[in-house]
Design a protein around this motif. Sequence first.
Motif, PDB file in Angstrom:
ATOM      1  N   SER A  29       3.008  -7.598 -28.995  1.00 35.31           N
ATOM      2  CA  SER A  29       3.576  -6.470 -28.265  1.00 35.31           C
ATOM      3  C   SER A  29       2.576  -5.311 -28.317  1.00 35.31           C
ATOM      4  O   SER A  29       1.882  -5.129 -29.326  1.00 35.31           O
ATOM      5  CB  SER A  29       4.915  -6.068 -28.877  1.00 35.31           C
ATOM      6  N   ASN A  39       2.129  -2.215 -29.016  1.00 37.16           N
ATOM      7  CA  ASN A  39       2.484  -1.008 -29.754  1.00 37.16           C
ATOM      8  C   ASN A  39       1.654  -0.953 -31.032  1.00 37.16           C
ATOM      9  O   ASN A  39       1.114  -1.974 -31.455  1.00 37.16           O
ATOM     10  CB  ASN A  39       3.971  -1.042 -30.134  1.00 37.16           C
ATOM     11  N   SER A  84       8.468  -1.782 -29.823  1.00 33.92           N
ATOM     12  CA  SER A  84       7.771  -2.445 -28.721  1.00 33.92           C
ATOM     13  C   SER A  84       7.923  -1.630 -27.440  1.00 33.92           C
ATOM     14  O   SER A  84       8.935  -0.968 -27.235  1.00 33.92           O
ATOM     15  CB  SER A  84       8.365  -3.830 -28.480  1.00 33.92           C
TER      16      SER A  84
HETATM   17 MG    MG Z   1       5.480  -6.725 -32.145  1.00 40.06          MG
END
Ligand code: MG
Length: 329
Positions: A146, A148, A154
């Motif tokens: 993800s 982030n 996320s």
């Molecule tokens: Mg993640």
Amino acid sequence: MPSTRVLPIDPVHPDRDALREAAAILRAGGLVAFPTETVYGLGANALDEDAVRRVFEAKGRPPVNPLIVHVTGETMVRGLVTDWSAEARTLAGRYWPGPLTLVLPKGSAVADVVTAGGSTVAVRAPGHPVALGLIREVGVPLAAPSANRSGQLSPTRAEHVLAGLDGRIDLILDGGPTPNGIESTVLDLTTTRPTLLRPGPIGISDLEATVGPIERRLGISPGPLPSPGLLLRHYAPRTPVELHLRDALDARIADLEGNKENFGVVFLGTRSEEKRIGLPLDPEAYATRLYDVLHHLDSLDLSRILVELPPDTDPWMAIRDRLIRAATR
Ligand code: MG
Ligand code: TXA
């Protein structure tokens, strides 16, 4: 790295030129964030160890947490695993492209840095036209966590990616908000019985109807962690999160109002104000909006965010899992 470029892209019919541009960056070892049907991913050429190392650096991700390798489908996955079982075939046939990640025995083409040194690799074919189009255009599998900073929420919008990773990655393909809104279901097929490592958009009862009984390995378990994503305190906003059942929530609100605290609320309901947000009683519709709402409340400098805990039933399993992690300090 200079500031990150954001390139708008049509989420349904992605523009070929934009995909080509992103693919060129990936081929050169760069990092591109792109929308999937779950959340935005931060992609690198999965076969380029240096590029994969840059993903860990950009996120500040501990090297012990392995990445999911994104593929176009079965043909591409076969070069990455040593065993493509009947079970894997059935599940992929049914749910790919889609939000199901399968953990399989790793083949030698996958570098150790991708799997954090482990002997298994997580793979999925994403069901978003931009993600799928991008993997096709590059022609190699993409390692993509993800998009982030490690430990944070996320991203479900390009703005969330930019807020966390501006200057740390080369490009963001902005395809608007992601439809599912929470991360894929992760199922380990290397165990005697399939084991659910992370609940997600594809529910356990659907999976059991396809492959029979599934082991649940959620939350903190004694002994070594089977999946680093099972670490609690993950998927968390910076603002402290408290979970309450409905009655307790009302009492807590009254309490904090008495103290003149500046807090936020996420509840099951339809009315919304800036700091008190009602989310739908339908788990899929709820999931679509959850992270956006938490990102929003997290940006308001509140003392805390109170969240009404949804019912303890299978359709809410993935959402409860994320909320419990968000509330764990
Ligand atoms: Mg993640
Ligand atoms: O929906 C998703 O899965 C998104 C989009 C971008 O595809 N990706 C995502 O990646 O959520 P990430 O890295 O944030 O989460 C991957 C999870 C982590 O909990 C990781 O520990 C687990 O999958 N994982 C990855 N490889 C694994 C493996 N070989 N064995 C067990 N768990 C693994």
